[in-house]
Design a protein around this motif. Sequence first.
Motif, PDB file in Angstrom:
ATOM      1  N   THR A  65       0.566  -0.965   0.190  1.00 43.84           N
ATOM      2  CA  THR A  65       0.165  -0.175   0.053  1.00 43.84           C
ATOM      3  C   THR A  65       0.835   1.504  -0.120  1.00 43.84           C
ATOM      4  O   THR A  65       1.975   1.286  -0.485  1.00 43.84           O
ATOM      5  CB  THR A  65      -0.983  -0.080   1.085  1.00 43.84           C
ATOM      6  OG1 THR A  65      -1.945   0.934   0.806  1.00 43.84           O
ATOM      7  CG2 THR A  65      -0.116  -0.569   2.873  1.00 43.84           C
ATOM      8  N   THR A  66       0.264   2.537  -0.182  1.00 50.81           N
ATOM      9  CA  THR A  66       0.809   3.772   0.922  1.00 50.81           C
ATOM     10  C   THR A  66       1.475   3.937   1.454  1.00 50.81           C
ATOM     11  O   THR A  66       0.819   3.473   2.681  1.00 50.81           O
ATOM     12  CB  THR A  66      -0.616   4.710  -0.745  1.00 50.81           C
ATOM     13  OG1 THR A  66      -1.140   4.692   0.318  1.00 50.81           O
ATOM     14  CG2 THR A  66      -0.421   5.064  -1.988  1.00 50.81           C
ATOM     15  N   ARG A  67       1.793   4.862   1.911  1.00 51.84           N
ATOM     16  CA  ARG A  67       2.140   5.454   3.155  1.00 51.84           C
ATOM     17  C   ARG A  67       0.458   5.246   3.854  1.00 51.84           C
ATOM     18  O   ARG A  67       0.407   5.521   4.978  1.00 51.84           O
ATOM     19  CB  ARG A  67       2.859   6.688   2.938  1.00 51.84           C
ATOM     20  CG  ARG A  67       3.532   7.128   4.887  1.00 51.84           C
ATOM     21  CD  ARG A  67       4.316   8.799   4.636  1.00 51.84           C
ATOM     22  NE  ARG A  67       2.754   9.709   4.531  1.00 51.84           N
ATOM     23  CZ  ARG A  67       2.450  10.730   5.282  1.00 51.84           C
ATOM     24  NH1 ARG A  67       2.284   9.993   6.274  1.00 51.84           N
ATOM     25  NH2 ARG A  67       1.251  11.571   4.548  1.00 51.84           N
ATOM     26  N   ASP A 116       2.689   8.813  -0.811  1.00 46.11           N
ATOM     27  CA  ASP A 116       0.957   8.735  -0.656  1.00 46.11           C
ATOM     28  C   ASP A 116       0.584   8.194  -1.118  1.00 46.11           C
ATOM     29  O   ASP A 116      -1.037   8.126  -1.039  1.00 46.11           O
ATOM     30  CB  ASP A 116       0.579  10.275  -0.259  1.00 46.11           C
ATOM     31  CG  ASP A 116       2.118  11.032   0.836  1.00 46.11           C
ATOM     32  OD1 ASP A 116       1.513  10.385   2.392  1.00 46.11           O
ATOM     33  OD2 ASP A 116       1.690  11.962   0.867  1.00 46.11           O
ATOM     34  N   ASP A 117       0.757   8.425  -2.833  1.00 43.83           N
ATOM     35  CA  ASP A 117      -0.805   8.128  -3.264  1.00 43.83           C
ATOM     36  C   ASP A 117       0.146   7.443  -5.261  1.00 43.83           C
ATOM     37  O   ASP A 117       1.231   8.688  -4.982  1.00 43.83           O
ATOM     38  CB  ASP A 117      -1.385   9.148  -3.776  1.00 43.83           C
ATOM     39  CG  ASP A 117      -3.361   8.385  -4.471  1.00 43.83           C
ATOM     40  OD1 ASP A 117      -2.879   7.824  -4.641  1.00 43.83           O
ATOM     41  OD2 ASP A 117      -3.617   9.394  -4.987  1.00 43.83           O
ATOM     42  N   ILE A 118       0.012   7.126  -5.846  1.00 44.52           N
ATOM     43  CA  ILE A 118      -0.067   6.997  -7.209  1.00 44.52           C
ATOM     44  C   ILE A 118      -0.333   7.395  -8.217  1.00 44.52           C
ATOM     45  O   ILE A 118      -2.077   7.346  -8.409  1.00 44.52           O
ATOM     46  CB  ILE A 118      -0.365   5.390  -7.381  1.00 44.52           C
ATOM     47  CG1 ILE A 118       0.691   4.825  -6.624  1.00 44.52           C
ATOM     48  CG2 ILE A 118       0.847   4.820  -8.733  1.00 44.52           C
ATOM     49  CD1 ILE A 118       0.563   3.214  -6.466  1.00 44.52           C
ATOM     50  N   ARG A 119       0.675   8.840  -8.991  1.00 44.96           N
ATOM     51  CA  ARG A 119      -0.453   9.544  -9.486  1.00 44.96           C
ATOM     52  C   ARG A 119       0.066  10.113 -11.737  1.00 44.96           C
ATOM     53  O   ARG A 119      -0.443  10.233 -11.839  1.00 44.96           O
ATOM     54  CB  ARG A 119      -0.269  11.061  -8.456  1.00 44.96           C
ATOM     55  CG  ARG A 119      -0.929  11.521  -7.419  1.00 44.96           C
ATOM     56  CD  ARG A 119      -1.302  12.494  -7.251  1.00 44.96           C
ATOM     57  NE  ARG A 119      -1.749  12.969  -5.736  1.00 44.96           N
ATOM     58  CZ  ARG A 119      -0.890  12.615  -4.832  1.00 44.96           C
ATOM     59  NH1 ARG A 119       0.217  12.567  -4.395  1.00 44.96           N
ATOM     60  NH2 ARG A 119      -1.912  12.968  -3.653  1.00 44.96           N
ATOM     61  N   ASP A 120       1.454   9.498 -11.314  1.00 43.71           N
ATOM     62  CA  ASP A 120       1.873  10.062 -12.023  1.00 43.71           C
ATOM     63  C   ASP A 120       2.618   8.240 -13.087  1.00 43.71           C
ATOM     64  O   ASP A 120       2.915   7.456 -12.307  1.00 43.71           O
ATOM     65  CB  ASP A 120       3.051  10.966 -12.615  1.00 43.71           C
ATOM     66  CG  ASP A 120       4.165  10.678 -11.485  1.00 43.71           C
ATOM     67  OD1 ASP A 120       4.450   9.612 -10.552  1.00 43.71           O
ATOM     68  OD2 ASP A 120       4.069  12.189 -11.008  1.00 43.71           O
TER      69      ASP A 120
END
Length: 400
Positions: A65-67, A116-120
């Motif tokens: 997962t992310t942070r 924190d997230d997957i954006r790019d």
Amino acid sequence: MQQPVAASLPRAGLGAGWPDTRLMETQTRILVCVTGMSPQVVTETVHALAKRTPPWVPHEVHLITTRKGAQNARLRLLSADPGWFERLRRDEKLPPILFGEEQIHVIRDAQDRELDDIRDDEDNDSAANTIADLIRRLTAEPHTELHASIAGGRKTMGYLLGAAMSLYGRPQDRLSHVLVSAQYEAHPEFFYPTASSRVITALGPTGDALDCRDARVWLGDIPFVRLRQLLPAQVLAQHLSYADLVALANRNLGAEDWTLDLESNRLRMGAAEVALSPREAGVLVLLAACTARGRGIRCPVSNAGTDGEWAHEAREAIVHSFGHGALSSAFDNWLQDGPDHKAGFEQALSRLRRTLKSALGCCMADPIDNAAPGRRGRQRAYALRLPSSQFHLTTHRNLP
């Protein structure tokens, strides 16, 4: 913070030993999940697996997962209150399951910072590398049985977990997706169907009361293609980027084009590039030319008259398929060497085969097929294991 349950169990597949010899008698069952901000995927999947016939209860659970997702999982699954993972285990009378902070794997970027997230694209690359390497390590131990759930997190995370299972999965490993009754789906207060009544408020304007006891959970098995045999032992034992793994598998599946530069004798195979000697390049062109004409290369023999006939036939095949420019001077001269060219051909073919197999990086990736294995006194025939449409020649000068 609640301590991980079943901490005495070995961490199978991560380099640990086997302190409990009883586990050697059975497979160690490992559940792997990807999640974002909904850690419920873990409890829903464990519940669904435990209700199967026969039940499949993991010895350990790993979460990618992310942070922010990791923080949410720690607070909602592993804390003393609400501690949903331990509540599930108690309510359904499940045996100890190893699942603690060490089993939560946070995706990190190229600078080793938690995402924190997957954006790019860079975030996707980091997620792919984290997922692929964890699956590689967990499948390294033969006494493990993996079950991977793609239900949580970003859609790309689920896809990447499925792709990693295709690359590393073994016959005993499984892939699935968990589904929940529509009213309970994505509800932050629903974690599994409880044995006794537990009322929550439905999402949306109606605010209806929902009883968690009435929820239904389905686990859908997902068949997947297993490509592990395309990866050599040295690759299975080391960390490679996800992109490199895919490129390697594609090369070994023959899915990438080959391009030979006639000026430099350099061969490109997808992302790989290898330098050939002029004679190796000539043999490769000859292999491709004969394969394109629907037959293999007949290995020349030293019977009277055959050498010259073979040299003429070889030159004709190359010119017909690629033009006169494909005849490098070294190879063209070699075709006219006379009786010695039989041994020269076999030596060059053997060197070419070793060079290509080394560049492809897989012991199964022999690109040259013995189209008609020979016996003493008989000719052999060789063909290129590559469609003619995927073999190209290039040069800085135009071919005549």
